[in-house]
Design a protein around this motif. Structure first.
Motif: not given
Length: 809
Positions: A146-150, A600-603, A620-624
Motif C-alpha cells: 500500500y505504501s508503494k502504491n500510495e 484497497q483490495g482492488k486492482p 464498477g466502483p473502481n471507476l467512479l
C-alpha cells in the motif's frame, strides 16, 4: 470563486471573495484564515487531522475584523502550547481540492499565482506554484504494498502540471461565456457543475459540506491570452479563451469520437472577446463570439501503434439510430441555441479509405438526425476538404472566410455596452448592460457626485457618443468545426472564423466602417499569432506536440524547407508522445478528474487495461466516472447530457434532478441564452452572386465513398467545394486512384449554377432592415427577392443547395 455573504454564507448582491489565505497547524487540526481582497475581513476554516478515514471540515460562520482574528489565533496557540502550539505552514491563494488514494487525505493549495488578464475589471489568474499537504497526523499502519502504491499515486497526480494552461478568477465566472455571464448571473455551487471546471471532483467534498465555495477556486483548463490592439488610433483589448471539457477528456488515441452520453473527445469552446480599453469605471463596449471544436461524434477509435504513424480508423460500435450523436447535438443546441452549423474538414479522396470512412458515416448520421428535427432546427452540415486547397494559404483562408461569413450571418455576435459595477469585485449581470428596447425608455446609470441617479435618454445614432445607447446583440447558434484530431486543420478554420468575427465586432463597436479585415493587415497578423499560440497549446494537451502550422507559415512567406523540417519534427514528436507517453498521461487525467478512485483490495490503476477499453460502468466502483452514474436528467447548459428524452433540439429549459450522493445540481439554462434581438442573424452581408462568384461549376459526385460491399450511398452532406473557383473536382490522378482504391462507381453529374439574383442592399441598410424585424419574420418568402429558392431552402431548412444524384454499384 463564488459570491457569498460574509455573514451567513448565503448569496448576497454585494458579495465578498476570499482571495488570500494563511494555513496554520496544531497537532490535531489545520486552521486556514481567509481574507478578502482588502485584507480587512477574515473567516476561519478548521480541518480535523486525527481521523484518517474521513475528511472533516468545519467553518466558523463569523466574519472577524483582522485584529480579532489575530487574537483568536493567539488563543488557539495558548490552548495547544503543551503539544507544540500553533505553527504557520504556508500562505496560499485558494484550495484546489482534496483527494484520497489508499492512505490519508491530501489538500492541494495554490501557493503562487500570476495575473494573465482582466475582463471588465475582473482579474484572471494562472497558477505559478502548488503544494500538496497531508491532512492526517496519526500513524497509519499499512503494508509495504500500500505504501508503494500510495507514493505512485501521488507521483501520478503531481504529473498533472497545474502551472500550465489552468486559469481561474475569484469574481468572474471564467468557465462561462460572456453572454451567459451577463444574461444569467450564476454563483457558488452551480458553477462547479459545468463541463469546464476541471477540479469539480476534487472540490466536491468541501463544497457539499460547507454549501459554499469561499475557500476553493474553480480551475478551467485550456488557453487564455489577452493582447492589446490599436484600431483607428483607439486601444482595444482582445481576449482569446479556449475551455476544454472535462467530460470524456484525455489524449489523442485514447479518447476518440463520442461516448454513450453524447460527450465527445477534445471538446473545446473557443471565445473571442473584444472590448475598448477605457479608464476604470467608465462605460465601455464589449463583444464576444463563441465557436466550438470536437471529435467526430461517432463511435470510432484508433489503436496506438509503435510501428505505424497512421493507425487505421475503426468504427468500433454500431449505433444504427445514432443516439449518441443525437445527444451530442442536443447538448450543443441547449448550450448555444440553434442553428448548429457543422464544418467538416476531413479528406474526401484517399487511396486507402481512412478519413473517408468517417466522412460518409458522419453524413449518414446527420441525414438521419435531421429527419426527426423541425425544419428550423435542422443541422447545417458543410463538407470542405481543406487538404485539397492547402497549396496556397491565401486561397484556403479566403475560402474559409466565406464559410465563416456565412455562419456569422446565421448566428450573429454578442455585443453590448457595459457600465462597470460600483464594487470592482461584483459579478457582471444585466444591470451592467445599457439596454435600448421597448421595455426601457430610460436606463438608470451610475450615481453622480451628489448621489443622484443619472438617467440616459435612449438616443439615435446622431447623438453624442456619451448619450447614445446602442442596442445589444446576441449570438444564437454556433459553428462546430472538426477534422480528425480537431487540432491542425481545425485551428486554421477557427482563425478564419475569428478574423471574420473580429471585423464584425469592431464594426459593431464603431471602430471600423467595414465588417471585413484584410488578410494582409497588421491586425490580421496579430490575430493569427494569438490563434497559432492557442493551436499549439491545445495540440500539446491532446496530441503531444505543437500544432502543424503549415498554412500559417505559408501565409507569412516562411522558407518552405524550414517549414517542412518543422512539420517533420512535430510529426515525430507527436508519434513518440502517442506511442510512449499517452497511457500515463491518461491515467493521471483519470485520477485528477475522479474517473478512477483507488481502493484497497482492488486492482491499481496501472494494472487495468488500456483506457481505450473503458466503458460506462464496466469497472464498477473502481471507476467512479461521471459516465458511470445512473441515467438521470441533468442540465444541458453545463455540458451534462440530457438522457431519456426524445424532445427536439430546442432552446427550452429543462429542470434537472439531483444526482446520487446528494450533489447540488444547477437548474438548466442556456450556455448562451437565445434572443430574438440578434441584428445580424439571417442577414447575409453579400449577395449570392458576390459570395459564390459568377461561375458555372461542374459538380461531381466524387464526395460519395462507396465500399466494396456495395452498400448504397446515402450521404446527404452539403459540399462547400463549389466556393472555389477551381470547381468541385479532385485532381484527375487523385480522383482516379481514389475511385479505384475505394471501389467507387459514381455517376458524374454536371450541374450549372445559374443565379439571376440582384445585388444585396448595403451593409448598413441590410442591418437596419433586419434589426427592425424579429427572427421569425425573416422567412423564406422574405428572402426570395434576393436569393435563389434553392439557397433559401438550404439556409432555412437545412436542405441541399445543389441536389446531386449518385449511382453506386
Amino acid at each position: 470563486m463564488a459570491a457569498e455573504n460574509c455573514s451567513d454564507g448565503g448569496q448576497d448582491p454585494n458579495p465578498c471573495y476570499l482571495q488570500k489565505f494563511r494555513l496554520y497547524e496544531t497537532r490535531s487540526n489545520f486552521y486556514m484564515v481567509g481574507r478578502d481582497k482588502s485584507g480587512t475581513l477574515c473567516r476561519i476554516l478548521k480541518i480535523d487531522r486525527l481521523d484518517p478515514s474521513e475528511l472533516t471540515v468545519l467553518e466558523d460562520s463569523t466574519t472577524y475584523p483582522e485584529i480579532e482574528c489575530y487574537d483568536l489565533l493567539r488563543r488557539i496557540h495558548e490552548g495547544n502550547r503543551s503539544t507544540g502550539g500553533l505553527k504557520f505552514v504556508t500562505a496560499c491563494y485558494g484550495i484546489i481540492g482534496f483527494i484520497k488514494f489508499l492512505g490519508p487525505h491530501y489538500m492541494l493549495l495554490i501557493t503562487k499565482r500570476r495575473k494573465i488578464g482582466a475582463i471588465c475589471g475582473h482579474t484572471i489568474y494562472a497558477i505559478s506554484k502548488t503544494q500538496m499537504i497531508t491532512i492526517g497526523n496519526s500513524p497509519v499502519q499499512s503494508n509495504m504494498a500500500y505504501s508503494k502504491n500510495e507514493k505512485r499515486y501521488k507521483k501520478l497526480l503531481c504529473s498533472v502540471d497545474l502551472t500550465k494552461d489552468f486559469f481561474f478568477s475569484y469574481s468572474y465566472n471564467v468557465m462561462h461565456s460572456l453572454q451567459r455571464n451577463l444574461c444569467k448571473n450564476e454563483t457558488g455551487l452551480l458553477n462547479y457543475e459545468t463541463m469546464f471546471v476541471w477540479n469539480e471532483f476534487l472540490t466536491r467534498g468541501i463544497r457539499n459540506n460547507l454549501k459554499n465555495t469561499l475557500w476553493t477556486v474553480a480551475l478551467v483548463y485550456g488557453f487564455f491570452k489577452q493582447v492589446e490592439l490599436s484600431v483607428s488610433s483607439r486601444d482595444v483589448k482582445l481576449t482569446l479563451i479556449a475551455r476544454r471539457s472535462r467530460h470524456y477528456a484525455g489524449t489523442r488515441y485514447l479518447k476518440r469520437g463520442v461516448n454513450e452520453k453524447g460527450r465527445v473527445a477534445n471538446d473545446v469552446e473557443t471565445e473571442q472577446i473584444v472590448f475598448e480599453d477605457v479608464p476604470e469605471g467608465c462605460p465601455t463596449q464589449i463583444s464576444s463570439v463563441v465557436q466550438n471544436r470536437g471529435s467526430i461524434p461517432l463511435f470510432w477509435s484508433q489503436e496506438t501503434s509503435r510501428l505505424n504513424l497512421k493507425p487505421d480508423i475503426i468504427l468500433s460500435k454500431k449505433d444504427p439510430t445514432y443516439e449518441a450523436t443525437k445527444l451530442h447535438f442536443e447538448n450543443l443546441a441547449r448550450r448555444y441555441g440553434n442553428p448548429i452549423i457543422i464544418l467538416n474538414l476531413i479528406k474526401r479522396c484517399e487511396k486507402k479509405p481512412r478519413e473517408t470512412i468517417l466522412r460518409s458515416e458522419f453524413a449518414n448520421a446527420i441525414r438521419y438526425i435531421n429527419k426527426s428535427l423541425t425544419k428550423e432546427n435542422r443541422l447545417r452540415f458543410l463538407h470542405w476538404d481543406i487538404n485539397r486547397h492547402s497549396r496556397k494559404a491565401t486561397n484556403v483562408l479566403e475560402l474559409l472566410g466565406r464559410v465563416a461569413d456565412y455562419a456569422l450571418n446565421l448566428t450573429g455576435i454578442f455585443y453590448c455596452q457595459v457600465t462597470p459595477n460600483c464594487r470592482p469585485e461584483g459579478l457582471l449581470d444585466l444591470t451592467c448592460v445599457l439596454q435600448n428596447d421597448e421595455h426601457f425608455a430610460q436606463i438608470p446609470c451610475d450615481k453622480s457626485d451628489d448621489g443622484e441617479k443619472l438617467d440616459i435618454d435612449v438616443g439615435s445614432d446622431n447623438q453624442s457618443s456619451t448619450e447614445t445607447v446602442k442596442p445589444p446583440m446576441f449570438q444564437t447558434g454556433v459553428l462546430r468545426t472538426n477534422c480528425i484530431d480537431c487540432l491542425d486543420r481545425t485551428n486554421v478554420a477557427q482563425y478564419a472564423y475569428g478574423l471574420m468575427a473580429l471585423g464584425r465586432q469592431l464594426h459593431a463597436m464603431g471602430f471600423t466602417e467595414s465588417q471585413t479585415i484584410d488578410q494582409s493587415s497588421p491586425l490580421a497578423e496579430d490575430l493569427m499569432g494569438v490563434y497559432e499560440k492557442m493551436g499549439d497549446t491545445l495540440a500539446l494537451q491532446y496530441g503531444g506536440s505543437a500544432a502543424h502550422n503549415k498554412i500559417f507559415c505559408q501565409r507569412r512567406g516562411q522558407w518552405q524547407a524550414a517549414t517542412q523540417s518543422q512539420e517533420l519534427f512535430r510529426t515525430l514528436q507527436r508519434y513518440y508522445s502517442n506511442a510512449y507517453m499517452d497511457a500515463e498521461k491518461q491515467s493521471a487525467i483519470n485520477l485528477f478528474l475522479g474517473h478512477f478512485q483507488p481502493q484497497q483490495g482492488k486492482p491499481a490503476l496501472w494494472e487495468l487495461d488500456s483506457d481505450q477499453h473503458y466503458s460506462v460502468g464496466r469497472h464498477g466502483p473502481n471507476l467512479l466516472n461521471e459516465d458511470a452514474r445512473t441515467s438521470i436528467k441533468r442540465s444541458m447548459s453545463d455540458g451534462n447530457i440530457l438522457c431519456g428524452t426524445d424532445s427536439p433540439m430546442s432552446a427550452s429549459n429543462v429542470r434537472q434532478e439531483s444526482e446520487n450522493r446528494g450533489e447540488a445540481i444547477s437548474e438548466s439554462t442556456h450556455e448562451m441564452p437565445a434572443y430574438g434581438i440578434s441584428y445580424s442573424r439571417f442577414t447575409p452581408r453579400m449577395s449570392c452572386r458576390q459570395l459564390f462568384g459568377e461561375i458555372e461549376d461542374q459538380f461531381l459526385g466524387s464526395n460519395r465513398i462507396c465500399y466494396e460491399n456495395g452498400d448504397e450511398c446515402n450521404c446527404t452532406n452539403f459540399d462547400m467545394d463549389w466556393l472555389s473557383s477551381s470547381g468541385n473536382s479532385c485532381d484527375d490522378d487523385v480522383y482516379d486512384s481514389c475511385r479505384s482504391a475505394a471501389g467507387l462507381s459514381s455517376e458524374n453529374i454536371g450541374a450549372e449554377l445559374k443565379t439571376g439574383m440582384t445585388t444585396s442592399p448595403s451593409e448598413s441598410g441590410s442591418n437596419i432592415k433586419v434589426g427592425e424585424r424579429s427572427a421569425s419574420e425573416v422567412t423564406c418568402d422574405g428572402l426570395m427577392d434576393e436569393y435563389s429558392e434553392s439557397f433559401v431552402n438550404w439556409v432555412t431548412h437545412g436542405d441541399l443547395l445543389i441536389p446531386v444524384k449518385f449511382t453506386c454499384q
